[in-house]
Design an enzyme around this catalytic site. Structure first.
Site, PDB file in Angstrom:
ATOM      1  N   ASN A 115      -9.149   4.453  -1.585  1.00  0.00           N
ATOM      2  CA  ASN A 115     -10.413   5.156  -1.817  1.00  0.00           C
ATOM      3  C   ASN A 115     -11.595   4.360  -1.259  1.00  0.00           C
ATOM      4  O   ASN A 115     -12.614   4.932  -0.880  1.00  0.00           O
ATOM      5  CB  ASN A 115     -10.569   5.397  -3.329  1.00  0.00           C
ATOM      6  CG  ASN A 115     -11.731   6.306  -3.673  1.00  0.00           C
ATOM      7  OD1 ASN A 115     -12.081   7.194  -2.899  1.00  0.00           O
ATOM      8  ND2 ASN A 115     -12.334   6.076  -4.819  1.00  0.00           N
ATOM      9  N   GLU A 170       0.859  -1.193   0.000  1.00  0.00           N
ATOM     10  CA  GLU A 170       0.000   0.000   0.000  1.00  0.00           C
ATOM     11  C   GLU A 170       0.891   1.238   0.000  1.00  0.00           C
ATOM     12  O   GLU A 170       1.775   1.371   0.836  1.00  0.00           O
ATOM     13  CB  GLU A 170      -0.915  -0.039   1.237  1.00  0.00           C
ATOM     14  CG  GLU A 170      -1.663   1.256   1.544  1.00  0.00           C
ATOM     15  CD  GLU A 170      -2.478   1.775   0.374  1.00  0.00           C
ATOM     16  OE1 GLU A 170      -3.270   1.015  -0.203  1.00  0.00           O
ATOM     17  OE2 GLU A 170      -2.312   2.970   0.027  1.00  0.00           O
ATOM     18  N   GLY A 200     -18.977   5.334  -0.166  1.00  0.00           N
ATOM     19  CA  GLY A 200     -20.273   5.365   0.506  1.00  0.00           C
ATOM     20  C   GLY A 200     -20.747   4.062   1.119  1.00  0.00           C
ATOM     21  O   GLY A 200     -21.793   4.018   1.752  1.00  0.00           O
ATOM     22  N   GLY A 201     -19.983   2.983   0.926  1.00  0.00           N
ATOM     23  CA  GLY A 201     -20.344   1.708   1.541  1.00  0.00           C
ATOM     24  C   GLY A 201     -21.613   1.082   0.993  1.00  0.00           C
ATOM     25  O   GLY A 201     -22.326   0.375   1.706  1.00  0.00           O
ATOM     26  N   ARG A 207     -26.381  11.642 -13.451  1.00  0.00           N
ATOM     27  CA  ARG A 207     -25.220  12.341 -12.912  1.00  0.00           C
ATOM     28  C   ARG A 207     -24.553  13.252 -13.940  1.00  0.00           C
ATOM     29  O   ARG A 207     -24.208  14.388 -13.661  1.00  0.00           O
ATOM     30  CB  ARG A 207     -24.192  11.317 -12.406  1.00  0.00           C
ATOM     31  CG  ARG A 207     -24.590  10.685 -11.095  1.00  0.00           C
ATOM     32  CD  ARG A 207     -23.609   9.595 -10.694  1.00  0.00           C
ATOM     33  NE  ARG A 207     -23.914   9.095  -9.349  1.00  0.00           N
ATOM     34  CZ  ARG A 207     -23.246   8.098  -8.764  1.00  0.00           C
ATOM     35  NH1 ARG A 207     -22.251   7.492  -9.402  1.00  0.00           N
ATOM     36  NH2 ARG A 207     -23.563   7.709  -7.550  1.00  0.00           N
TER      37      ARG A 207
END
Lengths: 511, 127
Positions: free
Chosen positions: A87, A79, A92-93, A338
């Site tokens: 990210n 990482e 928003g899960g 969107r």
């Protein structure tokens, strides 16, 4: 070796050079301090693992767990940042899956085919339907992997834009870390090696063009000018690139879409810069759909990242108006797709051409139904006004025009027909705009890159010169491109990342 | 208290508030450091945190934890119930795994990491 990168012809020479060193290294792996005499690319392996994963988001974590479950002895995740999750830890899960326990409970009829068809529709004809179906078929299995690891979800489904049925789970913390944290714990339990502050630099090939390892910078400190020192990591079964998108790489994204200049923010953390993707292109991967970059029209001009306003606006747009401050008039259907909305917002500018973010106005009595309103007001990214005069003064909107607009809009609420922009008014029924008001200032933010490197349904990276998979090389998640086409539906990235990560691991373990 | 004294006190509080951000960053012999770590600078014991007396690298991510207890820190920075996830030492996004140096600067001022996306106020945080 760095100077040999960047040009395809040079790169091919580099591959051959590395190949000789790589082959020799493989043959004498037992001797750790290997130097190949007479070769300009002297390589020694500093580490060896069965499975090497670059990136610790949903895709990397799911791949690591799956590889371990299939018996991999040594799995490492590198990482770039100080913290794990990328990210994914700030998204928003939201997790879409068909034929789940909650759908059964709520009596929702669904199928993988139906989910894939919904997504293909938003992809406007250029999505990869084979991959969409593959992910939809295994999404529930991926969801189960998160639940087994300890992820907790709200006990009800949501129906997000573009989905024909409710099929979206959301973590109880309403954030992706509700998944990454349990998956990280599971990785630790399974003995996955997790290394932070390590930056992927390049791939290492053998003489047959197979990926046999990666050059990694250890001791890399993001944003502090500390680049670290390179080590060569051998990957016995393969390398998975799971490095995410490039929403924060302004040069790269505005080269694809010139409207996405530095003045357009991003919901992603600053590390979403796409070097992993660029290295895939360096070694001959096929760029696909790179210009299809999704911006979120629900984001705020007054906070960085996803913030609080995004979820606030997603909930409130249906019963609110967005006005251009200069005129006090609406300029879009507040619940269009969107892209339609973001394009309209970007037109909102002052006389010098600088951004003049539109003001979204909601009745306090409706805004307060969503828990985010408290946060929006508390953290100064939204405002409450007792009168339309106060509101107009604060946001520098011509008050007469604004009053007129509100009156017209309330007429549309009454009629159930938006004569201005054709907004579906069903969800605005009886929700008249009246004081006190709450406002936020929206400005689109780059949210997701549909484009990336072309992969097949097995998560293998395709070579642009042979149109065959590059042996030993896999990509999963946002770094891979083409699955979603023009527009990705909300809650469809997490299943994509998880399933393709799992798929990559399964193929590595077969190799 | 006379009016003058009161105004003086108000002024002092005002000054204290404005300099509070960096008030613990002091100039020691050759390097800036935190006043509460003055002992380290007296004896030039860089290796209290770094891996050598003449440091070339940043300290290990868990260096601070050899003296500071993480559970105590978590308790000290507890937030109200509806903002539990904002506890910097045990937060919603990254749990207990954020290396101290991501928010705390020993030799220079540093903004806390949440600042990137949120405008949370941490009153006791020393920049």
């Amino acid at each position: 070796m760095k100077e040999e990168k960047g040009h395809q012809a040079d790169r091919r020479k580099f591959l051959v050079g590395m190949g000789i060193a790589g082959a020799a290294a493989t043959a004498t792996l037992a001797s750790p301090a290997l130097a190949v005499a007479g070769n300009r690319c002297e390589t020694k392996w500093d580490q060896e693992h069965e499975v090497v994963i670059i990136g610790s988001g949903f895709a990397g974590l799911a791949a690591a767990i799956q590889a371990k479950r299939l018996g991999a002895k040594s799995v490492v995740i590198f990482e770039k940042m100080a913290v794990f999750g990328g990210n994914s830890a700030v998204n928003g899960g939201l997790f879409a899956a068909p034929n789940t326990a909650l759908q059964k409970k709520e009596g929702v009829k669904d199928s993988p085919e139906r989910m894939a068809a919904d997504q293909a529709k938003a992809g406007r004809g250029i999505a990869n339907e084979e991959q969409l179906l593959h992910v939809a078929k295994r999404a529930n299995e991926a969801l189960q992997m998160t639940i087994d690891a300890g992820a907790e979800y709200f006990p009800y489904l949501q129906q997000l834009g573009g989905h024909s049925v409710p099929r979206t789970y959301q973590t109880t913390v309403a954030v992706g870390s509700g998944i990454t944290q349990p998956l990280l714990n599971e990785c630790k339990k399974l003995g996955v090696r997790l290394v932070n502050r390590t930056k992927f630099e390049s791939l290492i090939f053998d003489d047959k063009g197979k990926v046999v390892g990666a050059k990694i910078r250890e001791g890399y400190y993001f944003g502090r000018g500390k680049e670290g020192s390179p080590v060569n990591v051998r990957a016995a079964r393969g390398v998975l690139i799971a490095t995410g998108g490039f929403a924060r790489n302004v040069g790269l994204r505005s080269a694809q879409d010139p409207t996405l200049t530095a003045e357009v923010g991003s919901t992603n953390p600053p590390n979403a810069t796409g070097e992993g993707l660029l290295e895939l292109f360096n070694v001959g991967a096929v760029p696909v759909h790179m210009a299809h970059i999704q911006t979120g029209p629900w984001a705020s001009a007054d906070e960085d990242g996803f913030g609080y306003v995004s979820n606030y606006s997603i909930y409130n747009f249906a019963h609110s108006i967005s006005v251009f401050p200069k005129t006090g008039r609406r300029f879009m259907n507040e619940i269009a797709d969107r892209k339609t909305r973001a394009d309209a917002q970007l037109q909102c500018r002052d006389d010098n051409g600088n951004p003049l973010p539109p003001v979204t106005i909601t009745s306090y009595e409706h805004a307060k139904q969503h828990p985010t309103m408290k946060k929006v007001l508390k953290y100064g990214v939204g405002w409450k006004f007792d009168t339309v005069e106060d509101l107009a003064k604060h946001h520098n909107i011509p008050v007469k025009a604004l009053k007129q607009q509100i009156e017209e809009y309330n007429g549309y609420v009454k009629k159930g027909v938006d004569e201005q922009f054709g907004k579906p008014m069903a969800k605005a029924k009886d929700k008249y705009l009246k004081a006190p008001f709450v406002t936020v200032r929206n400005w689109p933010k780059v949210h997701y890159c549909q484009g990336g490197a072309l992969t097949d349904v097995e998560a293998r990276v395709i070579d642009s010169s042979t149109w065959k998979p590059i042996p030993g090389l896999y990509a999963a998640g946002e770094v891979a491109g083409g699955m979603h086409g023009v527009s990705r539906l909300g809650s469809c990235s997490i299943p994509d990342c998880m399933v393709m990560g799992m798929t990559a691991a399964e193929n590595m373990m077969k190799s | 208290m006379s009016y003058k004294k009161l105004m003086f006190a108000v002024l002092l509080v005002f000054i204290a508030c404005t300099v509070q951000a960096q008030e613990t960053l002091k100039q020691f012999d050759g390097i800036k450091g935190r006043s509460y770590h003055a002992d380290f600078y007296d004896g030039k014991s860089c290796d209290s945190c770094h891996d050598s007396k003449k440091p070339l690298n940043l300290p290990a991510d868990d260096a601070c934890l050899s003296c500071h207890d993480l559970d105590d820190l978590i308790k000290a920075t507890e937030r109200a119930k509806d903002e539990m996830g904002q506890n910097p030492h045990n937060n919603m996004h990254f749990g207990k795994d954020v290396p101290c140096m991501e928010c705390h600067g020993e030799h220079q001022p540093r903004e806390h990491m949440c600042q990137g996306c949120h405008s949370f106020k941490y009153k006791k945080f020393k920049q």
